[in-house]
Design an enzyme around this catalytic site. Sequence first.
Site, PDB file in Angstrom:
ATOM      1  N   ARG A 233      37.667  31.910  33.693  1.00  0.00           N
ATOM      2  CA  ARG A 233      38.816  32.722  33.327  1.00  0.00           C
ATOM      3  C   ARG A 233      38.391  34.183  33.239  1.00  0.00           C
ATOM      4  O   ARG A 233      37.294  34.515  32.801  1.00  0.00           O
ATOM      5  CB  ARG A 233      39.393  32.297  31.964  1.00  0.00           C
ATOM      6  CG  ARG A 233      40.347  31.109  32.033  1.00  0.00           C
ATOM      7  CD  ARG A 233      41.628  31.459  32.777  1.00  0.00           C
ATOM      8  NE  ARG A 233      42.620  30.403  32.761  1.00  0.00           N
ATOM      9  CZ  ARG A 233      42.737  29.470  33.690  1.00  0.00           C
ATOM     10  NH1 ARG A 233      41.853  29.409  34.685  1.00  0.00           N
ATOM     11  NH2 ARG A 233      43.695  28.568  33.630  1.00  0.00           N
ATOM     12  N   GLU A 262      45.611  39.709  36.495  1.00  0.00           N
ATOM     13  CA  GLU A 262      45.774  39.062  37.801  1.00  0.00           C
ATOM     14  C   GLU A 262      47.196  39.229  38.309  1.00  0.00           C
ATOM     15  O   GLU A 262      48.151  38.989  37.561  1.00  0.00           O
ATOM     16  CB  GLU A 262      45.412  37.576  37.707  1.00  0.00           C
ATOM     17  CG  GLU A 262      43.937  37.365  37.425  1.00  0.00           C
ATOM     18  CD  GLU A 262      43.503  35.897  37.456  1.00  0.00           C
ATOM     19  OE1 GLU A 262      44.372  35.008  37.471  1.00  0.00           O
ATOM     20  OE2 GLU A 262      42.290  35.651  37.484  1.00  0.00           O
ATOM     21  N   HIS A 281      41.508  33.805  42.516  1.00  0.00           N
ATOM     22  CA  HIS A 281      41.789  32.657  41.649  1.00  0.00           C
ATOM     23  C   HIS A 281      42.157  31.421  42.483  1.00  0.00           C
ATOM     24  O   HIS A 281      43.213  30.815  42.303  1.00  0.00           O
ATOM     25  CB  HIS A 281      42.927  32.985  40.666  1.00  0.00           C
ATOM     26  CG  HIS A 281      42.856  32.169  39.409  1.00  0.00           C
ATOM     27  ND1 HIS A 281      43.258  32.632  38.185  1.00  0.00           N
ATOM     28  CD2 HIS A 281      42.424  30.888  39.180  1.00  0.00           C
ATOM     29  CE1 HIS A 281      43.096  31.700  37.257  1.00  0.00           C
ATOM     30  NE2 HIS A 281      42.576  30.632  37.835  1.00  0.00           N
TER      31      HIS A 281
END
Length: 315
Positions: A233, A262, A281
């Site tokens: 993360r 993000e 991601h």
Amino acid sequence: MANEKYEVFLIDSIAPEAKAALAETCTVIDKGDPAMDEWPERAHAVITRTSYIKGEMIARSKRLKVIAKHGIGVDHIDIPAASAKGIPVINTPGTNAQSVAELTAMLTVAAARNTRPAEAAMRTGNSGDTFNWRGFDITGRRVGIIGLGNVGRRTAPIFLHGFNCPVTAYDPYITDEPFETLGVKRAPSLEALLSETDILCLHVPLNDETRHMVGARELALLPTGAMVINAARGGIVAEDAWYDALKSGHLYAGASDVFEVEPPPADHPLFSLKNFLATPHIGAATSDSARRSGETVVKLVLEILNGGPARTRVN
């Protein structure tokens, strides 16, 4: 609900076969449907992957029975708000572990071999002597893993058996059994782990304890020439400190699949460094992971809607 189907809102898309299974007994409102904005008032269940489920949305809910995360991390869901209304939040632990572990290995090798600047140079016709892009072998390097949960337990064997790397892990919340089964050395502290690590891999959730757990002090404890790989993360590594450690040359390279914001801005300082590799991601973004997570999240949601327990509840 004798004559009415439960309404399940897919805030983010799931695998087609999982959606089809859900639609057999429920009314499914998919991402992009004009009715999506009505989910707080209408939904009996919501399924999300990365989209935020905010407290004000939860507060407006009228008949919500479950908030389901397609995947692991729930830092984008307002857990206190859900708990205040007695709404279980569930996830699908283990379903994407292999996919994230494999991405970790890919990022490690790619960073060690300088593939980002080498590939960029080749595309512009300026690759020059291949010796300019020499990196180093992974084999035999000391690997340190923070977090020996589902992903960490899949990552460790890749390095242990695929690259013959000695692996040490730090995780104060689990017993000795997984360490012994895997053949992984247990670090007594984070500081002890960092001091003997050439390749640091992060596999912990983001919470108050882990936010910026790897900052300037921790990065300085790593040996000169070490690498840091984050497929967990954004926010676990302090990005400003990471930038400084990479730019100064203390770290040989870094790679991250995740960022504090993000998507990260195109002018993110880390993107200016040749020794930093990024992916957007995509750790769980495989067809295999999507199928496993989709099938699991649908099964768990249906269990709850039909009066069963919230078996993977996180609140």
